[in-house]
Design a protein around this motif. Structure first.
Motif, mmCIF file in Angstrom:
data_model
loop_
_atom_site.group_PDB
_atom_site.id
_atom_site.type_symbol
_atom_site.label_atom_id
_atom_site.label_comp_id
_atom_site.label_asym_id
_atom_site.label_seq_id
_atom_site.Cartn_x
_atom_site.Cartn_y
_atom_site.Cartn_z
ATOM 1 N N LEU A 72 0.829 -1.210 0.000
ATOM 2 C CA LEU A 72 0.000 0.000 0.000
ATOM 3 C C LEU A 72 0.859 1.254 0.000
ATOM 4 O O LEU A 72 0.500 2.267 -0.621
ATOM 5 C CB LEU A 72 -0.912 0.019 1.227
ATOM 6 C CG LEU A 72 -2.246 -0.721 1.148
ATOM 7 C CD1 LEU A 72 -3.109 -0.348 2.347
ATOM 8 C CD2 LEU A 72 -2.989 -0.443 -0.136
ATOM 9 N N SER A 73 1.994 1.210 0.680
ATOM 10 C CA SER A 73 2.836 2.400 0.809
ATOM 11 C C SER A 73 3.450 2.835 -0.517
ATOM 12 O O SER A 73 3.993 3.937 -0.608
ATOM 13 C CB SER A 73 3.946 2.161 1.843
ATOM 14 O OG SER A 73 4.868 1.192 1.390
ATOM 15 N N ARG A 74 3.356 2.007 -1.541
ATOM 16 C CA ARG A 74 3.825 2.400 -2.865
ATOM 17 C C ARG A 74 2.947 3.510 -3.454
ATOM 18 O O ARG A 74 3.327 4.153 -4.421
ATOM 19 C CB ARG A 74 3.802 1.199 -3.809
ATOM 20 C CG ARG A 74 4.755 0.097 -3.445
ATOM 21 C CD ARG A 74 4.447 -1.196 -4.201
ATOM 22 N NE ARG A 74 4.386 -0.980 -5.648
ATOM 23 C CZ ARG A 74 4.058 -1.930 -6.522
ATOM 24 N NH1 ARG A 74 3.743 -3.148 -6.086
ATOM 25 N NH2 ARG A 74 4.032 -1.676 -7.810
ATOM 26 N N MET A 75 1.755 3.686 -2.898
ATOM 27 C CA MET A 75 0.787 4.685 -3.375
ATOM 28 C C MET A 75 0.401 4.407 -4.832
ATOM 29 O O MET A 75 0.117 5.314 -5.607
ATOM 30 C CB MET A 75 1.347 6.100 -3.227
ATOM 31 C CG MET A 75 1.842 6.442 -1.845
ATOM 32 S SD MET A 75 0.531 6.444 -0.601
ATOM 33 C CE MET A 75 -0.260 8.006 -0.972
ATOM 34 N N ALA A 76 0.386 3.134 -5.189
ATOM 35 C CA ALA A 76 0.058 2.754 -6.559
ATOM 36 C C ALA A 76 -1.445 2.649 -6.777
ATOM 37 O O ALA A 76 -1.916 2.836 -7.901
ATOM 38 C CB ALA A 76 0.716 1.416 -6.900
ATOM 39 N N ILE A 77 -2.193 2.328 -5.731
ATOM 40 C CA ILE A 77 -3.650 2.208 -5.843
ATOM 41 C C ILE A 77 -4.233 3.587 -5.542
ATOM 42 O O ILE A 77 -4.115 4.088 -4.424
ATOM 43 C CB ILE A 77 -4.188 1.145 -4.877
ATOM 44 C CG1 ILE A 77 -3.553 -0.212 -5.213
ATOM 45 C CG2 ILE A 77 -5.706 1.067 -4.957
ATOM 46 C CD1 ILE A 77 -3.864 -1.313 -4.223
ATOM 47 N N PRO A 78 -4.855 4.236 -6.530
ATOM 48 C CA PRO A 78 -5.167 5.669 -6.401
ATOM 49 C C PRO A 78 -6.106 6.042 -5.270
ATOM 50 O O PRO A 78 -5.986 7.126 -4.717
ATOM 51 C CB PRO A 78 -5.783 6.013 -7.766
ATOM 52 C CG PRO A 78 -5.230 5.000 -8.696
ATOM 53 C CD PRO A 78 -5.123 3.748 -7.886
ATOM 54 N N SER A 79 -7.076 5.169 -4.910
ATOM 55 C CA SER A 79 -8.023 5.580 -3.882
ATOM 56 C C SER A 79 -8.687 4.355 -3.274
ATOM 57 O O SER A 79 -8.378 3.225 -3.652
ATOM 58 C CB SER A 79 -9.083 6.530 -4.465
ATOM 59 O OG SER A 79 -9.945 5.831 -5.350
ATOM 60 N N THR A 80 -9.584 4.578 -2.365
ATOM 61 C CA THR A 80 -10.399 3.669 -1.563
ATOM 62 C C THR A 80 -9.758 3.375 -0.215
ATOM 63 O O THR A 80 -8.562 3.131 -0.110
ATOM 64 C CB THR A 80 -10.768 2.321 -2.238
ATOM 65 O OG1 THR A 80 -9.615 1.518 -2.368
ATOM 66 C CG2 THR A 80 -11.425 2.542 -3.576
ATOM 67 N N ASN A 81 -10.605 3.400 0.814
ATOM 68 C CA ASN A 81 -10.198 2.965 2.144
ATOM 69 C C ASN A 81 -9.899 1.472 2.132
ATOM 70 O O ASN A 81 -10.552 0.703 1.419
ATOM 71 C CB ASN A 81 -11.324 3.216 3.149
ATOM 72 C CG ASN A 81 -11.649 4.685 3.327
ATOM 73 O OD1 ASN A 81 -10.790 5.473 3.700
ATOM 74 N ND2 ASN A 81 -12.897 5.058 3.076
ATOM 75 N N PHE A 82 -8.938 1.065 2.944
ATOM 76 C CA PHE A 82 -8.642 -0.353 3.146
ATOM 77 C C PHE A 82 -8.878 -0.686 4.618
ATOM 78 O O PHE A 82 -8.341 -0.013 5.496
ATOM 79 C CB PHE A 82 -7.190 -0.674 2.778
ATOM 80 C CG PHE A 82 -6.960 -0.906 1.316
ATOM 81 C CD1 PHE A 82 -6.783 -2.193 0.824
ATOM 82 C CD2 PHE A 82 -6.911 0.154 0.427
ATOM 83 C CE1 PHE A 82 -6.564 -2.413 -0.523
ATOM 84 C CE2 PHE A 82 -6.687 -0.056 -0.921
ATOM 85 C CZ PHE A 82 -6.510 -1.352 -1.403
ATOM 86 N N ILE A 83 -9.668 -1.722 4.871
ATOM 87 C CA ILE A 83 -9.889 -2.234 6.222
ATOM 88 C C ILE A 83 -9.354 -3.659 6.247
ATOM 89 O O ILE A 83 -9.720 -4.485 5.394
ATOM 90 C CB ILE A 83 -11.377 -2.186 6.623
ATOM 91 C CG1 ILE A 83 -11.827 -0.715 6.773
ATOM 92 C CG2 ILE A 83 -11.606 -2.903 7.935
ATOM 93 C CD1 ILE A 83 -12.174 -0.022 5.499
ATOM 94 N N TYR A 84 -8.530 -3.967 7.220
ATOM 95 C CA TYR A 84 -7.674 -5.156 7.212
ATOM 96 C C TYR A 84 -7.857 -5.972 8.483
ATOM 97 O O TYR A 84 -8.145 -5.442 9.553
ATOM 98 C CB TYR A 84 -6.224 -4.679 7.097
ATOM 99 C CG TYR A 84 -5.143 -5.692 7.362
ATOM 100 C CD1 TYR A 84 -4.506 -6.332 6.313
ATOM 101 C CD2 TYR A 84 -4.730 -5.985 8.664
ATOM 102 C CE1 TYR A 84 -3.476 -7.256 6.543
ATOM 103 C CE2 TYR A 84 -3.714 -6.901 8.906
ATOM 104 C CZ TYR A 84 -3.094 -7.539 7.835
ATOM 105 O OH TYR A 84 -2.087 -8.436 8.067
ATOM 106 N N ALA A 85 -7.646 -7.297 8.353
ATOM 107 C CA ALA A 85 -7.566 -8.176 9.520
ATOM 108 C C ALA A 85 -6.673 -9.357 9.161
ATOM 109 O O ALA A 85 -6.508 -9.688 7.979
ATOM 110 C CB ALA A 85 -8.953 -8.663 9.929
ATOM 111 N N ASP A 86 -6.092 -10.014 10.188
ATOM 112 C CA ASP A 86 -5.245 -11.169 9.897
ATOM 113 C C ASP A 86 -5.320 -12.202 11.011
ATOM 114 O O ASP A 86 -5.946 -11.993 12.056
ATOM 115 C CB ASP A 86 -3.798 -10.752 9.617
ATOM 116 C CG ASP A 86 -3.069 -10.147 10.807
ATOM 117 O OD1 ASP A 86 -3.410 -10.475 11.962
ATOM 118 O OD2 ASP A 86 -2.154 -9.330 10.591
#
Length: 742
Positions: free
Chosen positions: A406-420
């Motif tokens: 994600l830190s590459r800033m390659a995906i232009p937009s949208t919130n990401f909600i994560y779990a693992d």
């Protein structure tokens, strides 16, 4: 008489060849695709009891080949629409509405972006896209009778990449800027205060006739453009083990059109190269955009940062040049041919597209009759490395690896909600927000002067500047298209003062966010039952646009039937649950007020006019103003017709609908793909459940999976996800091997 006959024959001699030419020119004129030397791909497609495809292969590329074949088996019609858009030929299928997208394809230089950037992608990513294209080509070759457009196939990886370059900017509202600029309507900005001279309201275009309305609906579900783009939404929830009382939980609840090119398609992939993921994509992608693997998962919601800047150019007399830093520069101009289907013929329409150093340029006639020009620059412009980033996210195995992508800033937009599976939960307000210089004087929310190069930014801000939460003390995270500063509860939320206003982060709530925040904050434990009740909540808070509407109703002077309807609404319990006489009327009334707030329109709808319109509709089709809402709101596909509940902005979302001839509202956008994943606290295997509104074979009426999920969807139930191979095989309904080998 003989003269008339001779004249008629002569006219026919001219018209017949002209008709034939207009009916046949477009495929020959179309760009020819060069397909690279093909390797052999082999994949196994196993379909479970709901027809969901599970694709297996030795390599990731083998799997991508199988993804294309499986999706084409279920929805080749929509895939062709997406491919036509990726080649700038959608107008040859969908007429004038399609040609609008073809114009934008050229305006944004989607093809040029793909040509420049695709060769720079890593070899394994390009291999994935070439394999996917090969799968589409093989299906088209074996099912030539289904192909809509001559010379549409073959396609290659670059064609597929061009579709990504075209569609992604519209998820952060680019259509709400291009559409009024192109049509000459007043410009509406998505965020911030009103811009002097540019009122926000835009009247929606109304196609004429049944066929035109159907084409318009089809076109607008392929690409979010104009008013419809402002209604994209979603809910997302992540809960840590200490708050759930057991597993780590991730709930994906996207709100997309139920059909078309931005509707979700569910599938699972597994290769011997370590790619094992289940989730959903949009047509035209070889990999899922959201879902989970063995280690982790994520989902997305649409966010609305200020990603677009508009520059008013200073043009010379004939609009062939613009001024920048005191010097004149030639405006880049390219003439393109747009194919526009009109019945049996396709008309070639010539249009000019322009560019400056800022980006795409739209010229239009000003009030004084002179040409005025507006240049557009948006986050992620000229990049397609999101193709690689999504692929790497699919194969990530830890929070650190996932965030690294994600830190590459390659995906232009949208919130990401994560779990693992380690019990981590996270929220990233992902957006390639323009790195606007803060040391210059400028109104970044307004129309910027186009003659200053110091206002032309380059690239996005750093990842560390974005709002981000990891493992908040509350133990939960949610987003429902709200500002990122209400995400995890009091004491865990981010401070908005810690982020620069130049970032243009929205400060908004939805009814869904108000309800989710309240209910999750009140819950002592967010176990499965509690979280299900929140996800399917159907209540409204009397805040925001809901308060505006009900305040207007309280002050509305009316008599007779309108007074009766007003009083009915004033007694409503603010719950769209099919259990009250006011539910149907409230459903109709709320929709346009929600839309006005969500799209930042300049004025609220007139409550009296809206009430009269909806009362008339209910009386005409139901003979009463208080029919059960379940008789009004329906889920329809083929010969299935089921009742629904929920509203335009409730957590159980029934967002937009098509008004059918019988007066019923057939859902077209709302709760779409839902996936509920859990990683057990004892370290056991991930398990998940999911649902789609209709079934896997959305456009295949003869398939048993055309409507087989509808009953579950309407009843707010989920089906099992067969993630592990032994489970897939134990519940398999079909198995096939697909290959492009001779």
């Amino acid at each position: 008489m003989k003269w008339l006959k001779r004249g008629g024959l002569a006219l026919a001699a001219v018209l017949v060849p002209a008709f034939v030419a207009l009916a046949t020119w477009e495929p020959f004129f179309a760009r020819e695709t060069t397909v690279p030397a093909q390797r052999t791909y082999t994949a196994e497609i196993v379909r479970d009891e709901y027809g969901v495809p599970h694709i297996y292969g030795q390599t990731d590329a083998d799997v991508a080949y199988g993804v294309a074949v499986a999706h084409a088996e279920d929805d080749f019609a929509t895939l062709q629409d997406v491919i036509a858009m990726s080649k700038g030929r959608y107008g040859a299928i969908a007429g004038e509405e399609g040609a609008q997208f073809d114009y934008i394809y050229h305006l944004l230089d989607a093809r040029g972006t793909a040509e420049r950037e695709y060769p720079e992608l890593p070899a394994d990513t390009r291999a994935l896209f070439e394999a996917y294209a090969a799968g589409l080509n093989r299906f088209a070759e074996e099912h030539a009778e289904e192909v809509k457009l001559g010379n549409l196939f073959p396609v290659n990886g670059e064609d597929v990449a061009a579709g990504f370059a075209l569609r992604q900017p519209f998820f952060f509202g680019l259509g709400n800027i291009i559409e009024p600029l192109v049509s000459g309507k007043p410009l509406r900005r998505e965020f911030g205060p009103d811009i002097p001279g540019f009122p926000r309201e835009i009247a929606p275009r109304q196609p004429e006739g049944e066929s035109a309305r159907e084409v318009a609906r089809t076109a607008r579900t392929v690409l979010p453009l104009g008013d419809d783009a402002g209604l994209l939404g979603s809910n997302a929830f992540a809960v840590a083990p200490e708050k759930s009382g057991g597993p780590t939980v991730l709930v994906s609840n996207s709100h997309q059109p139920l059909r078309g090119g931005v509707a979700w398609y569910e599938f699972s992939v597994e290769s011997e190269e370590g790619w094992h993921f289940t989730g959903a994509n949009f047509p035209g992608s070889p990999f899922p955009f959201l879902g989970h693997n063995e280690h982790l998962g994520w989902t997305n919601t649409v966010n609305r940062p200020d990603m677009v800047d508009i520059y008013e150019l200073v043009l010379n007399e004939d609009a062939s040049a613009y001024r920048l830093d005191g010097e004149w520069r030639d405006l880049e101009t390219q003439w393109v041919t747009l194919p526009v289907r009109m019945g049996p013929v396709v008309l070639p329409i010539r249009r000019a597209v322009h560019r400056s150093v800022h980006g795409p340029v739209i010229l239009r006639e000003g009030e004084d009759g002179r040409q005025e020009g507006f240049a557009i620059r948006y986050g992620g412009i000229g990049r397609i490395d999101q193709l690689d980033a999504y692929y790497r996210l699919n194969k990530a195995t830890s929070l650190e690896e996932w965030e690294g992508e994600l830190s590459r800033m390659a995906i232009p937009s949208t919130n990401f909600i994560y779990a693992d599976r380690e019990g981590n939960i996270a929220y990233v307000y992902n957006a390639a927000i323009p790195d606007r210089p803060e040391d210059v004087e400028a109104n970044w929310r307004g129309v910027l002067p186009g003659d200053r190069s110091d206002l032309i930014w380059h690239g996005p801000v750093g990842y560390e500047e974005l709002p981000r939460l990891v493992n908040p003390e509350s133990g939960w995270i949610y987003n429902a298209n709200n500002e990122p500063f209400t995400a995890a509860g009091a004491g865990s939320d981010l401070d908005p003062e810690a982020f620069s206003p130049v970032l243009g982060i929205e400060r908004k709530q939805t009814n869904r966010s108000r309800r989710a925040y309240k209910l999750m904050s009140e819950a002592e434990v967010l176990d499965r039952a509690t979280l299900e009740a929140i996800k399917y909540d159907r209540a409204y808070e009397r805040e925001g646009y809901v308060a505006v509407l009900w305040d207007a109703l309280e002050n509305l002077e009316a008599d007779g039937e309108l007074a009766e309807a007003r009083d009915l609404l004033l007694g409503w319990d603010f719950t769209a649950d099919n259990d009250g006489p006011a539910d149907a009327l409230a459903l109709l009334m709320i929709r346009d007020f929600m839309s006005a707030e969500y799209q930042n329109k300049h004025e609220w709808p007139d409550a009296g006019e809206e009430l009269a319109k909806h009362v008339a509709h209910l009386k005409r089709h139901f003979g009463r103003i208080d029919p059960p809402m379940s008789e009004l709101l329906r889920l329809r596909q083929g010969d299935r017709d089921l009742p629904l509940d929920g509203g335009s902005d409730t957590l159980r979302a029934s967002t937009t609908w098509e008004v059918e001839e019988d007066g019923r509202l057939s859902l077209v956008h709302g709760d779409s793909f839902i996936q509920w994943a859990e990683w057990p606290a004892d370290g056991g295997r991930v398990r998940s459940r999911s649902i789609q509104p209709f079934g896997s074979a959305t456009t295949r009426p003869d398939s048993p999976h055309h409507t087989d999920q509808m009953e579950l969807y309407a009843a707010k139930r989920l089906k099992p996800v067969r993630f592990w191979r032994e489970d897939v095989l134990a519940n398999a309904r079909s198995r096939q091997t697909v290959t492009n080998a001779p």
